[in-house]
Design a protein around this motif. Sequence first.
Motif, mmCIF file in Angstrom:
data_model
loop_
_atom_site.group_PDB
_atom_site.id
_atom_site.type_symbol
_atom_site.label_atom_id
_atom_site.label_comp_id
_atom_site.label_asym_id
_atom_site.label_seq_id
_atom_site.Cartn_x
_atom_site.Cartn_y
_atom_site.Cartn_z
ATOM 1 N N ASN A 4 0.414 -1.261 0.008
ATOM 2 C CA ASN A 4 -0.455 -0.416 0.181
ATOM 3 C C ASN A 4 1.071 0.895 0.061
ATOM 4 N N LYS A 27 2.643 -6.064 11.482
ATOM 5 C CA LYS A 27 1.256 -6.399 11.756
ATOM 6 C C LYS A 27 0.289 -5.676 12.514
ATOM 7 N N THR A 28 1.230 -5.362 13.619
ATOM 8 C CA THR A 28 0.721 -4.553 15.114
ATOM 9 C C THR A 28 0.633 -3.694 14.607
ATOM 10 N N MET A 30 -0.247 -2.172 11.435
ATOM 11 C CA MET A 30 -1.521 -1.870 10.721
ATOM 12 C C MET A 30 -2.798 -1.939 11.437
ATOM 13 N N MET A 31 -2.852 -2.993 12.410
ATOM 14 C CA MET A 31 -4.632 -2.528 12.996
ATOM 15 C C MET A 31 -5.238 -1.955 13.324
ATOM 16 N N TRP A 33 -6.070 0.147 10.624
ATOM 17 C CA TRP A 33 -6.219 0.191 9.797
ATOM 18 C C TRP A 33 -7.216 -1.358 9.173
ATOM 19 N N ASN A 34 -6.959 -1.665 10.139
ATOM 20 C CA ASN A 34 -7.686 -4.052 9.215
ATOM 21 C C ASN A 34 -8.529 -4.092 10.532
ATOM 22 N N SER A 35 -9.083 -3.000 11.472
ATOM 23 C CA SER A 35 -9.664 -3.433 12.703
ATOM 24 C C SER A 35 -10.689 -2.676 12.085
ATOM 25 N N GLY A 36 -11.147 -1.541 11.878
ATOM 26 C CA GLY A 36 -12.361 -1.650 11.644
ATOM 27 C C GLY A 36 -12.714 -0.589 12.803
ATOM 28 N N PRO A 40 -11.263 5.270 8.160
ATOM 29 C CA PRO A 40 -10.234 4.866 7.750
ATOM 30 C C PRO A 40 -9.404 6.288 7.837
#
Length: 116
Positions: A4, A27-28, A30-31, A33-36, A40
């Motif tokens: 991205n 990964k942590t 990006m949480m 963005w990914n958790s919702g 955004p």
Amino acid sequence: MRENGSWNSLWDQLYEWDPAWTEQFMKTAMMPWNSGVLEPKVVELLCIAVDAACTHMYSPGVRRHIRSALELGATREEILEVLKLSTVLGIHACNIGVPILAEELTAHEERRVGRE
């Protein structure tokens, strides 16, 4: 993060030396963005604040997150408000430094008078 466009090339060496740890860290990171949990646009506004803060000052990130925030519908006023809020962090240098300066000036003067 590479996909991205949010990968920082300064992380390349870290990734080379410890790819497993770096992957877990990313990964942590990006949480949000990914958790919702947060929309955004809000995540991007928070990222602008972090990257613009005096303790970080990462201009490529500020640019990337401003661009993304605008694409997600953030207004100039919202982004400007975030930037104004992030500048408040800098005042802490005065909150800490000015009293110390006053104490040290007093101590310096007392030492000077004591030597005379």
